[in-house]
Enzyme design. Sequence first.
Site, mmCIF file in Angstrom:
data_model
loop_
_atom_site.group_PDB
_atom_site.id
_atom_site.type_symbol
_atom_site.label_atom_id
_atom_site.label_comp_id
_atom_site.label_asym_id
_atom_site.label_seq_id
_atom_site.Cartn_x
_atom_site.Cartn_y
_atom_site.Cartn_z
ATOM 1 N N HIS A 60 35.986 -4.145 8.667
ATOM 2 C CA HIS A 60 35.584 -4.919 9.836
ATOM 3 C C HIS A 60 36.641 -4.757 10.916
ATOM 4 O O HIS A 60 37.676 -4.126 10.700
ATOM 5 C CB HIS A 60 35.387 -6.387 9.472
ATOM 6 N N ASP A 64 44.154 -6.092 11.962
ATOM 7 C CA ASP A 64 45.007 -5.680 10.843
ATOM 8 C C ASP A 64 44.335 -4.634 9.950
ATOM 9 O O ASP A 64 44.995 -3.898 9.235
ATOM 10 C CB ASP A 64 45.421 -6.908 10.010
ATOM 11 N N HIS A 65 43.012 -4.539 10.012
ATOM 12 C CA HIS A 65 42.308 -3.638 9.088
ATOM 13 C C HIS A 65 42.071 -2.239 9.649
ATOM 14 O O HIS A 65 41.653 -1.356 8.927
ATOM 15 C CB HIS A 65 40.979 -4.260 8.655
ATOM 16 N N HIS A 141 32.255 -13.328 6.161
ATOM 17 C CA HIS A 141 33.508 -13.534 6.875
ATOM 18 C C HIS A 141 33.182 -14.106 8.253
ATOM 19 O O HIS A 141 32.029 -14.288 8.600
ATOM 20 C CB HIS A 141 34.247 -12.188 6.970
ATOM 21 N N ASP A 212 38.358 -9.791 2.828
ATOM 22 C CA ASP A 212 37.991 -10.646 3.944
ATOM 23 C C ASP A 212 36.593 -11.235 3.782
ATOM 24 O O ASP A 212 35.651 -10.904 4.509
ATOM 25 C CB ASP A 212 38.137 -9.895 5.269
ATOM 26 N N HIS A 270 45.764 -8.692 -0.334
ATOM 27 C CA HIS A 270 45.523 -9.357 0.945
ATOM 28 C C HIS A 270 46.120 -10.773 0.936
ATOM 29 O O HIS A 270 45.455 -11.766 1.203
ATOM 30 C CB HIS A 270 44.002 -9.424 1.203
HETATM 31 ZN ZN LIG Z 1 42.165 -9.299 6.763
#
Ligand SMILES: [Zn+2]
Length: 435
Positions: A60, A64-65, A141, A212, A270
């Site tokens: 997504h 950060d991803h 999420h 997430d 995570h």
């Molecule tokens: Zn994350």
Amino acid sequence: MIVVPLGIASATPTAIRHLPSVALWREGSVFLFDCGENSQMCMLQAGLKRSKIDSIFITHFDVDHYSGLMGLISTLQLQRRDKTLNLIGPKGLKEFVTWNLKFSGVEISFDLDFVEIEEGTDEMRVLDTEDYYVEARPLKHKKFCLGYRFQEKDKPGKVDATKAEQYGITEDEQFKALKAGKNLTLNDGTVIESYEIVGHPRPGDSFAYVTDTEYCPNAVKLAMNTNILYHEATFGNQLADKAKETGHSTAADAARVATEAQTKLLVIGHFSARYTNLHLLLKEAREGFYPTWLAQELRPIFTDPSHERGIVEPKVNLIDLTKKNPQSGGDNYRGGRSRGGRSSAGRHGGGRSGSRNFRPRKSRDDAASGTRGRYGSSNYENRGDRYKKNDGGSYRSDSGGSRDYNNYDRNNRYNDSKPNKSITPRTGYDDFNRF
Ligand SMILES: [Zn+2]
């Protein structure tokens, strides 16, 4: 397949944890799940070549991803890659990448093959080859987020060599036909049915990447019967409210998914930056699902544990203190290692185990005066002492006892049905530190 966590932090990196990314190595190709900042450096540290990347899967668009994606693509360009790169992620990925390339005036020399998943898709096979496929499903999420399952297709069963010889089957073509499930007619007219000679198909390896998300049925579907489930465990039970509020899982949620999906091994990652001692999360996950490990950056995890044999050096010394005179005549150190389950058909090779056992730990004075054991500078011994003092101590107090890992056995890691309470570790340092 080998799973290598490259970044196990959540939104904020810490001094020792990088932003999310997990590499999957399979037969020389690398599949990257998420690409946080620093992913490409971590790959190098893990010994994975960037040129070997086959596909990158983005879950997504939380920064950060995917913050490492453009840097990585730029590196691939500088390396003059010519192989197509598959980029898979939610709708918008193509726009993001092409805009960035245009903005910086980079013309890349290799093809980018985008697979974008629209919001509202329930399930999608995003990659499908002869040997494996990858499936994506939406998770729960704050924004549209995908989970992935990498599934090897079943491999044909093994041919019974003795039977084949009896029938006089020698040609490769004949074997191929039998393996493909076809019947074979020999020169003398005898018909040999495939199932007479070929065993059951062998199930392919599988890996699910679920991050997430709150607990959701799609996570269970992705993880169903996988060898390894990598699941986020951002928070502990105490912050379950916060987890719900931010669309994340607690360690217990991860365990719930693993239990319902009957995965073989759960690896949690995570982690929120607020946790300095991750064993708290491990403990909570293990209460729900015992075969759980903490993801540890750069530490490889094998989907088939028998492949790990001999690759990772033993660092653990489990001692059976309940047996006064185990095999090696009263030498607890040797006996202990054997009881650890590593001697019989173990990863480190049965026979070797005895001869490679560690001697009783020398006192510091001995070491200082230069009297050294078989291991020369004796990293092992010193390390043992250190962990005994630090990590071990803190872990013990967290877990409320050492029972949790007494029954942990690397050969038997998927089987927690019979806790073996007879093994008492000599130090607090244990297998958890490996993951
Ligand atoms: Zn994350």
